[in-house]
Write a protein that holds these residues in place. Structure first.
Motif, PDB file in Angstrom:
ATOM      1  N   PRO A  29      15.476  12.798   9.428  1.00 23.96           N
ATOM      2  CA  PRO A  29      14.935  12.152   8.097  1.00 23.96           C
ATOM      3  C   PRO A  29      13.472  12.653   7.892  1.00 23.96           C
ATOM      4  N   SER A  30      12.841  12.433   6.891  1.00 23.78           N
ATOM      5  CA  SER A  30      11.726  13.087   6.923  1.00 23.78           C
ATOM      6  C   SER A  30      10.547  11.931   7.022  1.00 23.78           C
ATOM      7  N   PHE A  31       9.373  12.130   7.119  1.00 25.85           N
ATOM      8  CA  PHE A  31       8.346  11.229   7.617  1.00 25.85           C
ATOM      9  C   PHE A  31       8.281  10.254   6.609  1.00 25.85           C
ATOM     10  N   LEU A  32       8.413  10.491   5.358  1.00 27.46           N
ATOM     11  CA  LEU A  32       8.468   9.363   4.258  1.00 27.46           C
ATOM     12  C   LEU A  32       9.647   8.516   4.598  1.00 27.46           C
ATOM     13  N   GLN A  33      10.719   9.048   4.653  1.00 28.24           N
ATOM     14  CA  GLN A  33      11.995   8.078   5.249  1.00 28.24           C
ATOM     15  C   GLN A  33      11.491   7.163   6.064  1.00 28.24           C
ATOM     16  N   ARG A  34      10.965   7.653   7.424  1.00 26.71           N
ATOM     17  CA  ARG A  34      10.766   6.918   8.378  1.00 26.71           C
ATOM     18  C   ARG A  34       9.661   5.965   8.097  1.00 26.71           C
ATOM     19  N   PHE A  35       8.653   6.431   7.479  1.00 27.02           N
ATOM     20  CA  PHE A  35       7.557   5.397   6.969  1.00 27.02           C
ATOM     21  C   PHE A  35       8.165   4.276   6.323  1.00 27.02           C
ATOM     22  N   GLN A  36       8.924   4.789   5.297  1.00 26.68           N
ATOM     23  CA  GLN A  36       9.866   3.449   4.544  1.00 26.68           C
ATOM     24  C   GLN A  36      10.523   2.891   5.217  1.00 26.68           C
ATOM     25  N   SER A  37      11.389   2.975   6.225  1.00 23.88           N
ATOM     26  CA  SER A  37      12.223   2.173   6.997  1.00 23.88           C
ATOM     27  C   SER A  37      11.265   1.234   7.822  1.00 23.88           C
ATOM     28  N   THR A  38      10.205   1.731   8.360  1.00 21.18           N
ATOM     29  CA  THR A  38       9.196   1.055   9.285  1.00 21.18           C
ATOM     30  C   THR A  38       8.502  -0.074   8.401  1.00 21.18           C
ATOM     31  N   LEU A  39       7.843   0.541   7.079  1.00 21.75           N
ATOM     32  CA  LEU A  39       7.424  -0.494   6.456  1.00 21.75           C
ATOM     33  C   LEU A  39       8.394  -1.687   6.005  1.00 21.75           C
ATOM     34  N   ILE A  40       9.536  -1.292   5.609  1.00 24.48           N
ATOM     35  CA  ILE A  40      10.567  -2.394   5.319  1.00 24.48           C
ATOM     36  C   ILE A  40      10.717  -3.179   6.374  1.00 24.48           C
ATOM     37  N   ASP A  41      10.907  -2.615   7.501  1.00 28.53           N
ATOM     38  CA  ASP A  41      10.852  -3.367   8.903  1.00 28.53           C
ATOM     39  C   ASP A  41       9.698  -4.630   9.166  1.00 28.53           C
ATOM     40  N   GLN A  42       8.852  -4.070   8.830  1.00 24.01           N
ATOM     41  CA  GLN A  42       7.695  -4.754   9.432  1.00 24.01           C
ATOM     42  C   GLN A  42       7.454  -5.994   8.263  1.00 24.01           C
ATOM     43  N   ILE A  43       7.816  -5.598   7.084  1.00 25.85           N
ATOM     44  CA  ILE A  43       7.679  -6.690   6.009  1.00 25.85           C
ATOM     45  C   ILE A  43       8.865  -7.930   6.354  1.00 25.85           C
ATOM     46  N   PHE A  44       9.780  -7.089   6.760  1.00 24.40           N
ATOM     47  CA  PHE A  44      10.985  -8.201   7.082  1.00 24.40           C
ATOM     48  C   PHE A  44      10.506  -9.234   8.345  1.00 24.40           C
ATOM     49  N   VAL A  45       9.946  -8.503   9.475  1.00 28.27           N
ATOM     50  CA  VAL A  45       9.435  -9.176  10.573  1.00 28.27           C
ATOM     51  C   VAL A  45       8.321 -10.393  10.162  1.00 28.27           C
ATOM     52  N   GLY A  46       7.555  -9.766   9.345  1.00 24.78           N
ATOM     53  CA  GLY A  46       6.445 -10.532   8.997  1.00 24.78           C
ATOM     54  C   GLY A  46       6.774 -11.738   7.955  1.00 24.78           C
ATOM     55  N   ALA A  47       7.780 -11.541   7.331  1.00 23.19           N
ATOM     56  CA  ALA A  47       8.189 -12.886   6.552  1.00 23.19           C
ATOM     57  C   ALA A  47       9.194 -13.691   7.337  1.00 23.19           C
ATOM     58  N   LEU A  48       9.907 -13.053   8.306  1.00 24.49           N
ATOM     59  CA  LEU A  48      10.672 -14.054   9.254  1.00 24.49           C
ATOM     60  C   LEU A  48       9.759 -14.624  10.160  1.00 24.49           C
ATOM     61  N   SER A  49       8.729 -14.144  10.671  1.00 29.40           N
ATOM     62  CA  SER A  49       7.591 -14.952  11.448  1.00 29.40           C
ATOM     63  C   SER A  49       6.759 -15.954  10.680  1.00 29.40           C
ATOM     64  N   LEU A  50       6.494 -15.750   9.564  1.00 29.81           N
ATOM     65  CA  LEU A  50       6.091 -16.879   8.598  1.00 29.81           C
ATOM     66  C   LEU A  50       7.190 -18.222   8.671  1.00 29.81           C
ATOM     67  N   ILE A  51       8.614 -17.671   8.247  1.00 33.23           N
ATOM     68  CA  ILE A  51       9.417 -18.519   8.245  1.00 33.23           C
ATOM     69  C   ILE A  51       9.747 -19.554   9.491  1.00 33.23           C
ATOM     70  N   LEU A  52       9.592 -18.620  10.542  1.00 34.08           N
ATOM     71  CA  LEU A  52       9.742 -19.506  11.871  1.00 34.08           C
ATOM     72  C   LEU A  52       8.543 -20.256  12.325  1.00 34.08           C
ATOM     73  N   LEU A  53       7.490 -19.933  11.849  1.00 35.87           N
ATOM     74  CA  LEU A  53       6.128 -20.590  12.117  1.00 35.87           C
ATOM     75  C   LEU A  53       6.243 -21.992  11.265  1.00 35.87           C
ATOM     76  N   TYR A  54       6.740 -22.051   9.907  1.00 36.30           N
ATOM     77  CA  TYR A  54       6.765 -23.188   9.187  1.00 36.30           C
ATOM     78  C   TYR A  54       8.023 -23.952   9.723  1.00 36.30           C
ATOM     79  N   ILE A  55       9.134 -23.632  10.243  1.00 37.05           N
ATOM     80  CA  ILE A  55       9.943 -24.211  10.686  1.00 37.05           C
ATOM     81  C   ILE A  55       9.430 -25.067  12.121  1.00 37.05           C
ATOM     82  N   PHE A  56       8.676 -24.244  13.016  1.00 39.69           N
ATOM     83  CA  PHE A  56       8.319 -24.762  14.208  1.00 39.69           C
ATOM     84  C   PHE A  56       7.343 -25.644  13.827  1.00 39.69           C
TER      85      PHE A  56
END
Length: 129
Positions: free
Chosen positions: A47-74
């Motif tokens: 995979p190219s650098f851009l593919q890796r960057f894109q996958s990391t960015l998507i994963d970090q956005i997902f982790v950030g949203a999940l963290s926010l959801i878990l914070l409000y649930i807690f």
């Protein structure tokens, strides 16, 4: 009769040696294919650098949203007990760091095999055996 048994034993040994050689060749080829946990695109190329960057960015956005959801649930759960989270940013950062550490290994070890970002970027993870 004894001669026939010797021929059978010789043939059996020959078949056994061929099977062992075949298994050894298969293991050697698998070791060459999976040198670590190699990521490849579906086309068979790295995979190219851009593919890796894109996958990391998507994963970090997902982790950030999940963290926010878990914070409000807690916060809601402890709110029922009469408490509240006073430092929401600090708790968010703790949840974000913990999820960033445990999310990829957990998702990649399940039947899904890839994180959401890798699936969206068309990157596959090859497992070592």
């Amino acid at each position: 009769m004894e001669e026939k048994n010797n021929l059978d034993k010789g043939a059996q040994e020959e078949v056994l040696e061929e099977a062992v050689d075949s298994v050894e060749e298969d293991l050697a080829s698998q070791e060459n294919l999976a040198t670590e946990e190699a990521s490849e695109s579906r086309k068979g190329e790295k995979p190219s650098f851009l593919q890796r960057f894109q996958s990391t960015l998507i994963d970090q956005i997902f982790v950030g949203a999940l963290s926010l959801i878990l914070l409000y649930i807690f916060d809601g759960i402890i709110g029922l007990l009469g408490f509240r989270v006073s430092d929401k940013l600090g708790m968010y950062l703790v949840a974000y760091v913990l999820l960033s550490i445990i999310y990829p290994p957990i998702i990649e070890s399940t039947k899904f095999g890839n994180t959401i970002g890798k699936k969206a970027s068309d990157i596959i993870t090859v497992r070592m055996k």
